[in-house]
Design a protein around this motif. Structure first.
Motif, PDB file in Angstrom:
ATOM      1  N   LEU A   1       5.617  -0.483   6.615  1.00  0.00           N
ATOM      2  CA  LEU A   1       5.556  -0.399   5.166  1.00  0.00           C
ATOM      3  C   LEU A   1       6.136   0.924   4.661  1.00  0.00           C
ATOM      4  N   VAL A   2       5.913   1.999   5.411  1.00  0.00           N
ATOM      5  CA  VAL A   2       6.498   3.285   5.041  1.00  0.00           C
ATOM      6  C   VAL A   2       8.020   3.206   5.128  1.00  0.00           C
ATOM      7  N   ARG A   3       8.531   2.586   6.178  1.00  0.00           N
ATOM      8  CA  ARG A   3       9.985   2.420   6.297  1.00  0.00           C
ATOM      9  C   ARG A   3      10.548   1.651   5.110  1.00  0.00           C
ATOM     10  N   SER A   4       9.848   0.606   4.710  1.00  0.00           N
ATOM     11  CA  SER A   4      10.304  -0.193   3.569  1.00  0.00           C
ATOM     12  C   SER A   4      10.285   0.627   2.288  1.00  0.00           C
ATOM     13  N   LEU A  12      10.646   3.887   2.119  1.00  0.00           N
ATOM     14  CA  LEU A  12      11.756   4.832   2.201  1.00  0.00           C
ATOM     15  C   LEU A  12      13.096   4.161   1.905  1.00  0.00           C
ATOM     16  N   LEU A  13      13.289   2.931   2.368  1.00  0.00           N
ATOM     17  CA  LEU A  13      14.512   2.189   2.062  1.00  0.00           C
ATOM     18  C   LEU A  13      14.639   1.906   0.565  1.00  0.00           C
ATOM     19  N   SER A  14      13.514   1.612  -0.059  1.00  0.00           N
ATOM     20  CA  SER A  14      13.526   1.401  -1.501  1.00  0.00           C
ATOM     21  C   SER A  14      13.949   2.668  -2.228  1.00  0.00           C
ATOM     22  N   GLY A  15      13.444   3.811  -1.745  1.00  0.00           N
ATOM     23  CA  GLY A  15      13.844   5.082  -2.323  1.00  0.00           C
ATOM     24  C   GLY A  15      15.337   5.332  -2.170  1.00  0.00           C
ATOM     25  N   LEU A  16      15.906   4.928  -1.029  1.00  0.00           N
ATOM     26  CA  LEU A  16      17.343   5.112  -0.808  1.00  0.00           C
ATOM     27  C   LEU A  16      18.162   4.279  -1.793  1.00  0.00           C
ATOM     28  N   LEU A  52       7.392  -0.843  -7.760  1.00  0.00           N
ATOM     29  CA  LEU A  52       8.717  -0.457  -7.293  1.00  0.00           C
ATOM     30  C   LEU A  52       9.586  -1.674  -6.995  1.00  0.00           C
ATOM     31  N   LYS A  53       8.981  -2.726  -6.467  1.00  0.00           N
ATOM     32  CA  LYS A  53       9.726  -3.960  -6.187  1.00  0.00           C
ATOM     33  C   LYS A  53      10.319  -4.537  -7.462  1.00  0.00           C
ATOM     34  N   TRP A  54       9.501  -4.627  -8.501  1.00  0.00           N
ATOM     35  CA  TRP A  54       9.993  -5.184  -9.757  1.00  0.00           C
ATOM     36  C   TRP A  54      10.990  -4.255 -10.425  1.00  0.00           C
ATOM     37  N   LEU A  55      10.814  -2.962 -10.257  1.00  0.00           N
ATOM     38  CA  LEU A  55      11.761  -2.016 -10.835  1.00  0.00           C
ATOM     39  C   LEU A  55      13.145  -2.190 -10.207  1.00  0.00           C
ATOM     40  N   LEU A  56      13.174  -2.396  -8.890  1.00  0.00           N
ATOM     41  CA  LEU A  56      14.437  -2.653  -8.207  1.00  0.00           C
ATOM     42  C   LEU A  56      15.107  -3.916  -8.750  1.00  0.00           C
ATOM     43  N   ALA A  57      14.323  -4.972  -8.895  1.00  0.00           N
ATOM     44  CA  ALA A  57      14.886  -6.250  -9.354  1.00  0.00           C
ATOM     45  C   ALA A  57      15.407  -6.152 -10.787  1.00  0.00           C
ATOM     46  N   ALA A 100      19.163  -5.748  -5.681  1.00  0.00           N
ATOM     47  CA  ALA A 100      18.479  -7.039  -5.537  1.00  0.00           C
ATOM     48  C   ALA A 100      18.030  -7.264  -4.091  1.00  0.00           C
ATOM     49  N   ALA A 101      18.892  -6.941  -3.130  1.00  0.00           N
ATOM     50  CA  ALA A 101      18.541  -7.146  -1.723  1.00  0.00           C
ATOM     51  C   ALA A 101      17.380  -6.256  -1.304  1.00  0.00           C
ATOM     52  N   THR A 102      17.334  -5.027  -1.814  1.00  0.00           N
ATOM     53  CA  THR A 102      16.240  -4.126  -1.470  1.00  0.00           C
ATOM     54  C   THR A 102      14.928  -4.603  -2.069  1.00  0.00           C
ATOM     55  N   ALA A 103      14.962  -5.161  -3.255  1.00  0.00           N
ATOM     56  CA  ALA A 103      13.754  -5.737  -3.855  1.00  0.00           C
ATOM     57  C   ALA A 103      13.216  -6.863  -2.980  1.00  0.00           C
ATOM     58  N   VAL A 104      14.110  -7.677  -2.444  1.00  0.00           N
ATOM     59  CA  VAL A 104      13.694  -8.797  -1.576  1.00  0.00           C
ATOM     60  C   VAL A 104      13.069  -8.269  -0.293  1.00  0.00           C
ATOM     61  N   GLN A 105      13.668  -7.237   0.319  1.00  0.00           N
ATOM     62  CA  GLN A 105      13.110  -6.728   1.579  1.00  0.00           C
ATOM     63  C   GLN A 105      11.749  -6.069   1.355  1.00  0.00           C
ATOM     64  N   LEU A 106      11.555  -5.399   0.233  1.00  0.00           N
ATOM     65  CA  LEU A 106      10.257  -4.793  -0.042  1.00  0.00           C
ATOM     66  C   LEU A 106       9.203  -5.866  -0.254  1.00  0.00           C
ATOM     67  N   HIS A 107       9.580  -6.941  -0.937  1.00  0.00           N
ATOM     68  CA  HIS A 107       8.647  -8.055  -1.140  1.00  0.00           C
ATOM     69  C   HIS A 107       8.248  -8.690   0.195  1.00  0.00           C
ATOM     70  N   ARG A 108       9.216  -8.909   1.070  1.00  0.00           N
ATOM     71  CA  ARG A 108       8.923  -9.520   2.373  1.00  0.00           C
ATOM     72  C   ARG A 108       8.034  -8.621   3.221  1.00  0.00           C
ATOM     73  N   THR A 109       8.297  -7.322   3.189  1.00  0.00           N
ATOM     74  CA  THR A 109       7.473  -6.391   3.973  1.00  0.00           C
ATOM     75  C   THR A 109       6.049  -6.357   3.451  1.00  0.00           C
ATOM     76  N   GLN A 110       5.899  -6.341   2.125  1.00  0.00           N
ATOM     77  CA  GLN A 110       4.557  -6.370   1.545  1.00  0.00           C
ATOM     78  C   GLN A 110       3.811  -7.626   1.946  1.00  0.00           C
ATOM     79  N   THR A 111       4.488  -8.751   1.876  1.00  0.00           N
ATOM     80  CA  THR A 111       3.856 -10.032   2.212  1.00  0.00           C
ATOM     81  C   THR A 111       3.429 -10.060   3.675  1.00  0.00           C
ATOM     82  N   LEU A 112       4.317  -9.595   4.567  1.00  0.00           N
ATOM     83  CA  LEU A 112       4.001  -9.574   5.997  1.00  0.00           C
ATOM     84  C   LEU A 112       2.861  -8.616   6.289  1.00  0.00           C
TER      85      LEU A 112
END
Length: 424
Positions: free
Chosen positions: A231-234, A236-240, A302-307, A402-414
């Motif tokens: 989750l921390v990696r995700s 950090l990727l969102s921050g990038l 942050l996920k919604w902000l990305l989207a 958009a792709a980063t929003a999707v990856q953050l959502h998937r990581t949160q769900t997992l």
């Protein structure tokens, strides 16, 4: 190490500090002033890029190297400065580096360098700037209780768009009438003023450990522990991705407005100032809204902000030289709100996951990663524009968000599913 293994405390100030509470607002004011004055220099580099482009006869990609230099500077210093702040405290580290940043600007203006030499001075200024963000955030975690840290961080972080807005409103006209070296002198004076104010008014009263030198943080172990967590990696990727959005917009929008839309530089400067002014509202408001209506769910925010951010970036492809100015102002305002406003939300989340003994070091690590992207993306975007044009370039940035929003959502769900299974 899981997210639960990371100490969520952020070294809050001891009761004595909060009992005397009124001075924390002075500390917040000082932190805002430091970031505002530092931003006049830091963000002002992007504002002056069109002048350097004309003076030195540069391409858009080469002109963007100025943005790369100011953003690469903190990469060279941030981890060392963060460790120094954790060990020695923020007062003198921040104030002395800000004064050094201003003196460097004076030297750059006095020497009247060629563009490569100017880039070297800008790199050094960026390195000194590296103290302001971790130092100011360390002050917030020291003085403010957790329930107020989101709001206080948002207010402090508003200093960056305030400074950028001032730079956009003042520096182009100054450079147009008196030359770009006069604008750089004003930037240097702003940095020195901020350093003096921070040294004069910041204090750590009430912190019983303030005068004690702390043991040095083991950076390699800290970084290894952080990146091991999914989750921390995700995060950090969102921050990038958001850093790429922010700095591509900041570094390229004036070139886009003047070179592609053929808008006069002073008018474009005011559009940039409008974007940064909207960012002030974003920096104060987005973190507060998240904490007020979705407490403890900053990752979701942050996920919604990305989207949502992907939409106005895509809308830039609809603009042309004949587009109504009001549309340009509106999009700049929305992009400023989002591209500038995300940072306090992210920064508080980073502080929340930081070990209590390494708050500044953890923040510095996250910021260093962002600075790598901030340094690399403006010239890469400029190269892409030269090859494919603005339409394809803006659409690529849209896809990244958009792709980063999707990856953050998937990581949160997992993560939520694994946590539920573990508890069961």
């Amino acid at each position: 190490m899981t997210t639960q293994d990371i100490d969520p405390t952020t070294a809050p100030a001891p009761p004595a500090t909060r009992a005397g509470g009124s001075y924390k607002w002075v500390v917040l004011s000082v932190a805002v002033t430091a970031l505002t004055t530092g931003s006049v220099l830091y963000s002002g580099v992007s504002v002056l890029m069109p002048f350097w482009k004309d003076t030195f006869h540069l391409s858009a990609a080469t002109a963007a190297l100025a943005a790369t230099a100011i953003q690469a500077g903190p990469i060279t210093s941030m981890l060392v400065i963060g460790r120094a702040i954790d060990r020695y405290g923020e007062r003198w580290v921040v104030s002395l580096t800000m004064i050094a940043m201003g003196i460097t600007a004076f030297i750059a203006a006095a020497v009247g360098p060629s563009y490569p030499v100017l880039l070297l001075f800008i790199l050094v200024m960026g390195a000194f700037y590296g103290s302001i963000l971790p130092g100011g955030q360390r002050a917030i975690t020291r003085w403010f209780e957790p329930s107020l840290q989101g709001m206080a961080t948002g207010i402090r972080q508003s200093g960056l768009p305030i400074g950028a807005s001032l730079a956009g409103a003042i520096l182009p006209a100054l450079a147009l009438h008196h030359g770009w070296t006069a604008a750089v002198v004003v930037q240097g004076a702003a940095g020195i003023t901020g350093g003096i104010i921070f040294a004069t008014f910041y204090r750590k009263a009430g912190d019983n450990t303030a005068g004690t030198r702390k043991p040095s943080v083991k950076l390699r172990r800290l970084i290894a522990d952080l990146v091991k967590d999914r989750l921390v990696r995700s995060l950090l990727l969102s921050g990038l991705a958001l850093a790429a959005f922010q700095y591509v917009f900041s570094a390229q929008i004036l070139l886009f407005l003047t070179g592609y839309l053929h808008i006069p530089i002073v008018t474009a400067g005011f559009m940039y100032a409008v974007a940064q002014a909207a960012g002030i509202g974003g920096r104060i408001g987005l973190a507060w809204i998240s904490d007020r209506f979705w407490p403890g769910k900053r990752m979701r925010s942050l996920k919604w902000l990305l989207a949502v951010s992907a939409l106005p970036v895509a809308a830039l492809t609809l603009l042309g030289p004949g587009s109504p100015r009001v549309l340009g102002y509106g999009l700049c305002a929305l992009l400023g709100l989002l591209s500038v406003g995300w940072y306090p939300l992210y920064l508080v989340q980073i502080a929340d996951i930081a070990p209590s003994h390494a708050v500044a070091s953890t923040i510095s690590f996250a910021i260093s990663l962002n600075q790598i992207i901030a340094a690399a993306m403006p010239p890469l975007f400029g190269v892409l524009v030269g090859v494919t044009g603005y339409t394809a370039s803006w659409l690529l940035l849209t896809a990244v968000l958009a792709a980063t929003a999707v990856q953050l959502h998937r990581t949160q769900t997992l993560t939520a599913r694994l946590t539920k299974e573990h508890r069961a």
